[in-house]
Write a protein that holds these residues in place. Structure first.
Motif, PDB file in Angstrom:
ATOM      1  N   ALA A   1       0.842  -1.197   0.000  1.00 53.29           N
ATOM      2  CA  ALA A   1       0.000   0.000   0.000  1.00 53.29           C
ATOM      3  C   ALA A   1       0.877   1.248   0.000  1.00 53.29           C
ATOM      4  O   ALA A   1       1.927   1.283   0.640  1.00 53.29           O
ATOM      5  CB  ALA A   1      -0.895  -0.005   1.234  1.00 53.29           C
ATOM      6  N   GLN A   2       0.443   2.268  -0.736  1.00 50.61           N
ATOM      7  CA  GLN A   2       1.187   3.527  -0.752  1.00 50.61           C
ATOM      8  C   GLN A   2       0.988   4.269   0.574  1.00 50.61           C
ATOM      9  O   GLN A   2      -0.095   4.282   1.137  1.00 50.61           O
ATOM     10  CB  GLN A   2       0.697   4.416  -1.903  1.00 50.61           C
ATOM     11  N   GLN A   3       2.057   4.894   1.033  1.00 52.78           N
ATOM     12  CA  GLN A   3       1.986   5.709   2.240  1.00 52.78           C
ATOM     13  C   GLN A   3       1.444   7.096   1.896  1.00 52.78           C
ATOM     14  O   GLN A   3       1.563   7.561   0.761  1.00 52.78           O
ATOM     15  CB  GLN A   3       3.378   5.844   2.870  1.00 52.78           C
ATOM     16  N   ASP A   4       0.844   7.750   2.884  1.00 49.27           N
ATOM     17  CA  ASP A   4       0.358   9.105   2.684  1.00 49.27           C
ATOM     18  C   ASP A   4       1.519  10.044   2.380  1.00 49.27           C
ATOM     19  O   ASP A   4       2.671   9.785   2.758  1.00 49.27           O
ATOM     20  CB  ASP A   4      -0.378   9.603   3.929  1.00 49.27           C
ATOM     21  N   LEU A   5       1.204  11.152   1.746  1.00 51.01           N
ATOM     22  CA  LEU A   5       2.239  12.119   1.383  1.00 51.01           C
ATOM     23  C   LEU A   5       2.985  12.608   2.618  1.00 51.01           C
ATOM     24  O   LEU A   5       4.211  12.751   2.590  1.00 51.01           O
ATOM     25  CB  LEU A   5       1.615  13.300   0.632  1.00 51.01           C
ATOM     26  N   GLU A   6       2.282  12.865   3.712  1.00 50.59           N
ATOM     27  CA  GLU A   6       2.943  13.371   4.915  1.00 50.59           C
ATOM     28  C   GLU A   6       3.929  12.360   5.491  1.00 50.59           C
ATOM     29  O   GLU A   6       4.971  12.738   6.023  1.00 50.59           O
ATOM     30  CB  GLU A   6       1.909  13.772   5.976  1.00 50.59           C
ATOM     31  N   VAL A   7       3.606  11.081   5.387  1.00 52.04           N
ATOM     32  CA  VAL A   7       4.528  10.035   5.843  1.00 52.04           C
ATOM     33  C   VAL A   7       5.782  10.049   4.964  1.00 52.04           C
ATOM     34  O   VAL A   7       6.911   9.959   5.454  1.00 52.04           O
ATOM     35  CB  VAL A   7       3.860   8.653   5.797  1.00 52.04           C
ATOM     36  N   THR A   8       5.573  10.188   3.673  1.00 51.52           N
ATOM     37  CA  THR A   8       6.695  10.257   2.738  1.00 51.52           C
ATOM     38  C   THR A   8       7.582  11.461   3.034  1.00 51.52           C
ATOM     39  O   THR A   8       8.814  11.345   3.082  1.00 51.52           O
ATOM     40  CB  THR A   8       6.167  10.354   1.288  1.00 51.52           C
ATOM     41  N   LEU A   9       6.972  12.603   3.257  1.00 47.93           N
ATOM     42  CA  LEU A   9       7.742  13.819   3.519  1.00 47.93           C
ATOM     43  C   LEU A   9       8.503  13.723   4.835  1.00 47.93           C
ATOM     44  O   LEU A   9       9.647  14.185   4.936  1.00 47.93           O
ATOM     45  CB  LEU A   9       6.815  15.031   3.525  1.00 47.93           C
ATOM     46  N   ASP A  10       7.899  13.110   5.832  1.00 45.20           N
ATOM     47  CA  ASP A  10       8.587  12.925   7.107  1.00 45.20           C
ATOM     48  C   ASP A  10       9.809  12.032   6.926  1.00 45.20           C
ATOM     49  O   ASP A  10      10.883  12.295   7.487  1.00 45.20           O
ATOM     50  CB  ASP A  10       7.623  12.304   8.119  1.00 45.20           C
ATOM     51  N   PHE A  11       9.663  10.990   6.117  1.00 49.59           N
ATOM     52  CA  PHE A  11      10.784  10.094   5.817  1.00 49.59           C
ATOM     53  C   PHE A  11      11.910  10.858   5.124  1.00 49.59           C
ATOM     54  O   PHE A  11      13.087  10.726   5.489  1.00 49.59           O
ATOM     55  CB  PHE A  11      10.308   8.939   4.932  1.00 49.59           C
ATOM     56  N   LEU A  12      11.564  11.668   4.141  1.00 52.85           N
ATOM     57  CA  LEU A  12      12.569  12.416   3.393  1.00 52.85           C
ATOM     58  C   LEU A  12      13.282  13.435   4.270  1.00 52.85           C
ATOM     59  O   LEU A  12      14.515  13.571   4.216  1.00 52.85           O
ATOM     60  CB  LEU A  12      11.920  13.104   2.192  1.00 52.85           C
ATOM     61  N   ARG A  13      12.525  14.158   5.071  1.00 48.12           N
ATOM     62  CA  ARG A  13      13.129  15.177   5.940  1.00 48.12           C
ATOM     63  C   ARG A  13      14.025  14.545   7.008  1.00 48.12           C
ATOM     64  O   ARG A  13      15.108  15.046   7.305  1.00 48.12           O
ATOM     65  CB  ARG A  13      12.041  16.001   6.629  1.00 48.12           C
ATOM     66  N   THR A  14      13.573  13.444   7.555  1.00 42.72           N
ATOM     67  CA  THR A  14      14.292  12.829   8.666  1.00 42.72           C
ATOM     68  C   THR A  14      15.558  12.109   8.211  1.00 42.72           C
ATOM     69  O   THR A  14      16.604  12.202   8.859  1.00 42.72           O
ATOM     70  CB  THR A  14      13.379  11.832   9.406  1.00 42.72           C
ATOM     71  N   THR A  15      15.469  11.386   7.107  1.00 43.88           N
ATOM     72  CA  THR A  15      16.592  10.540   6.690  1.00 43.88           C
ATOM     73  C   THR A  15      17.641  11.282   5.875  1.00 43.88           C
ATOM     74  O   THR A  15      18.819  10.944   5.924  1.00 43.88           O
ATOM     75  CB  THR A  15      16.105   9.348   5.861  1.00 43.88           C
ATOM     76  N   GLY A  16      17.215  12.271   5.090  1.00 45.99           N
ATOM     77  CA  GLY A  16      18.167  12.966   4.233  1.00 45.99           C
ATOM     78  C   GLY A  16      18.663  12.136   3.073  1.00 45.99           C
ATOM     79  O   GLY A  16      19.779  12.366   2.560  1.00 45.99           O
ATOM     80  N   VAL A  17      17.859  11.164   2.603  1.00 43.16           N
ATOM     81  CA  VAL A  17      18.277  10.360   1.458  1.00 43.16           C
ATOM     82  C   VAL A  17      18.438  11.250   0.228  1.00 43.16           C
ATOM     83  O   VAL A  17      17.792  12.300   0.105  1.00 43.16           O
ATOM     84  CB  VAL A  17      17.285   9.213   1.158  1.00 43.16           C
ATOM     85  N   ASP A  18      19.307  10.829  -0.679  1.00 42.96           N
ATOM     86  CA  ASP A  18      19.624  11.630  -1.862  1.00 42.96           C
ATOM     87  C   ASP A  18      18.669  11.371  -3.018  1.00 42.96           C
ATOM     88  O   ASP A  18      18.491  12.225  -3.889  1.00 42.96           O
ATOM     89  CB  ASP A  18      21.059  11.321  -2.311  1.00 42.96           C
ATOM     90  N   VAL A  19      18.075  10.186  -3.034  1.00 42.55           N
ATOM     91  CA  VAL A  19      17.145   9.778  -4.089  1.00 42.55           C
ATOM     92  C   VAL A  19      16.031   8.992  -3.408  1.00 42.55           C
ATOM     93  O   VAL A  19      16.273   8.272  -2.432  1.00 42.55           O
ATOM     94  CB  VAL A  19      17.842   8.893  -5.144  1.00 42.55           C
ATOM     95  N   PHE A  20      14.813   9.132  -3.930  1.00 45.47           N
ATOM     96  CA  PHE A  20      13.670   8.433  -3.330  1.00 45.47           C
ATOM     97  C   PHE A  20      12.970   7.597  -4.383  1.00 45.47           C
ATOM     98  O   PHE A  20      12.761   8.041  -5.513  1.00 45.47           O
ATOM     99  CB  PHE A  20      12.696   9.432  -2.726  1.00 45.47           C
ATOM    100  N   ALA A  21      12.595   6.367  -3.990  1.00 49.53           N
ATOM    101  CA  ALA A  21      11.931   5.442  -4.912  1.00 49.53           C
ATOM    102  C   ALA A  21      10.514   5.142  -4.430  1.00 49.53           C
ATOM    103  O   ALA A  21      10.315   4.269  -3.591  1.00 49.53           O
ATOM    104  CB  ALA A  21      12.730   4.147  -5.015  1.00 49.53           C
ATOM    105  N   PRO A  22       9.515   5.859  -4.939  1.00 51.46           N
ATOM    106  CA  PRO A  22       8.127   5.608  -4.526  1.00 51.46           C
ATOM    107  C   PRO A  22       7.488   4.482  -5.329  1.00 51.46           C
ATOM    108  O   PRO A  22       7.887   4.189  -6.460  1.00 51.46           O
ATOM    109  CB  PRO A  22       7.439   6.937  -4.834  1.00 51.46           C
ATOM    110  N   ALA A  23       6.504   3.852  -4.741  1.00 55.59           N
ATOM    111  CA  ALA A  23       5.679   2.895  -5.479  1.00 55.59           C
ATOM    112  C   ALA A  23       4.577   3.680  -6.177  1.00 55.59           C
ATOM    113  O   ALA A  23       3.833   4.422  -5.541  1.00 55.59           O
ATOM    114  CB  ALA A  23       5.082   1.864  -4.534  1.00 55.59           C
ATOM    115  N   ILE A  24       4.489   3.521  -7.499  1.00 53.18           N
ATOM    116  CA  ILE A  24       3.481   4.265  -8.268  1.00 53.18           C
ATOM    117  C   ILE A  24       2.714   3.340  -9.214  1.00 53.18           C
ATOM    118  O   ILE A  24       2.219   3.774 -10.259  1.00 53.18           O
ATOM    119  CB  ILE A  24       4.123   5.420  -9.068  1.00 53.18           C
TER     120      ILE A  24
END
Length: 286
Positions: free
Chosen positions: A152-175
Motif C-alpha cells: 500500500a502507498q503511504q500518505d504524502l505526509e509520511v513520505t515527507l517525514d521520511f525524506l526530511r528525517t533521513t536525508g536520502v539523496d534519491v527516493f523510490a516511490p511505489a506508483i
C-alpha cells in the motif's frame, strides 16, 4: 568526468528534467558494454549491481572490474548497489568503494525503516557515498529481493517525514510500477511523483522501467524521475541474443566463443544506447 558521486549525476538530470539509465549489470561483458554505450552516446550512466551479483562474483572482483573499465572514461559514471536489505552487504560495498546504495527496508514498519535509514545515510556519508531510500516495496521479485504482493502507498505526509528525517539523496516511490516483465500495461500514479517533488524537491528513482512505453517514460521523467532503473530488459537482451547466436552456430556447426561475446556485446551496447536517447541523457556529458 569519470567516476562521480550519484548526486552529481541525478541533480543535473533532475534540474534539467532528463532521465539517466541505471542499468543492472551481472558480469564483465554487460558492465563493459553499458559503459561503452555511455561513451558512444556521451551520456552519464548509473551502473547497478544487485546483492545477488555481489555475492556471486564477489565485491572485490566486481570493484576491480569497475575501476579497470572506468579508468580514463570521459563521461560521468557511478556505481550503485540496488535493492539491499542486508546491512552487512551495504557496509561491505561502501567499504570496497561503491558510490551509492539503495537500502531497501521497505518490508519494515516505516518508523523502523526510517531509524535504520538514518544510520545507513550516516554510514554512507563517512565513505563519501549517497543513499537511495524507499518506504514501500516495489511489486515483484528481482534477483531474490522483493515480493509479488503489492504494498500500500503511504500518505504524502509520511513520505515527507521520511525524506526530511533521513536525508536520502534519491527516493523510490511505489506508483504502480513493478519489477520483471509486465503481464499487462501498468496503471501508473503519475500525480504521486509530481506531488512528492512539489512538496520536497528530491530526485525520484523509477523502478520497474523495463516494459514501460516511451510516453510513460517521457511523462515520468518530466515530473522528476531522474534515475530510471533497467534490469529485466538487459537480462532478456543478453539471454535472447545469446540464444539466437547459439542456434545459428549449431546450424553452421561453428563454435567460436569470442564471436558469441562480440555479438551479444553489440546487442547490449545498442539497447543501452537507445535508452540513453529515449531518456534524454544522450549528449549530456559534453
Amino acid at each position: 568526468m569519470s567516476v562521480v558521486p550519484l548526486t552529481e549525476i541525478v541533480s543535473d538530470a533532475f534540474t534539467k528534467r532528463y532521465g539517466v539509465p541505471a542499468i543492472n549489470v551481472f558480469n564483465d561483458l554487460t558492465m563493459e558494454a553499458v559503459l561503452a554505450a555511455a561513451v558512444e552516446k556521451s551520456s552519464p550512466l548509473i551502473v547497478q549491481t544487485s546483492v545477488k551479483t555481489v555475492k556471486s562474483i564477489g565485491s572485490e572482483v566486481l570493484y576491480t572490474m569497475w575501476t579497470s573499465m572506468t579508468a580514463g572514461i570521459e563521461v560521468p559514471v557511478t556505481l550503485h548497489l540496488d535493492h539491499c536489505p542486508d546491512r552487512e552487504v551495504i557496509t561491505e560495498c561502501l567499504r570496497v568503494g561503491w558510490n551509492s546504495v539503495l537500502f531497501d527496508a521497505s518490508t519494515l514498519p516505516v518508523e523502523e525503516n526510517m531509524r535504520q535509514t538514518v544510520e545507513v545515510v550516516a554510514e554512507a556519508r563517512g565513505f563519501g557515498a549517497s543513499v537511495e531510500g524507499e518506504i514501500e516495496a516495489i511489486t515483484g521479485v528481482e534477483d531474490g529481493v522483493g515480493s509479488d504482493s503489492a504494498a500500500a502507498q503511504q500518505d504524502l505526509e509520511v513520505t515527507l517525514d521520511f525524506l526530511r528525517t533521513t536525508g536520502v539523496d534519491v527516493f523510490a516511490p511505489a506508483i504502480g510500477n513493478a519489477h520483471g516483465s509486465y503481464k499487462q500495461a501498468p496503471e501508473l500514479d503519475f500525480q504521486r511523483v509530481s506531488d512528492i517533488v512539489a512538496a520536497f524537491p528530491v530526485p525520484i528513482a523509477l523502478h520497474g522501467g523495463s516494459g514501460l512505453s516511451d510516453e510513460q517514460f517521457h511523462d515520468l521523467i518530466s515530473r522528476g524521475c531522474a534515475k530510471v532503473n533497467i534490469s529485466t530488459a538487459l537480462k532478456e537482451k543478453f539471454m535472447k541474443s545469446s540464444l539466437a547466436f547459439l542456434e545459428s552456430a549449431a546450424e553452421r556447426q561453428k563454435w567460436d566463443p569470442p564471436s558469441l561475446f562480440r555479438s551479444v556485446r553489440d546487442d547490449v551496447v545498442e539497447m543501452s544506447g537507445s535508452l540513453m536517447t529515449l531518456f534524454g541523457s544522450a549528449g549530456r556529458a559534453r
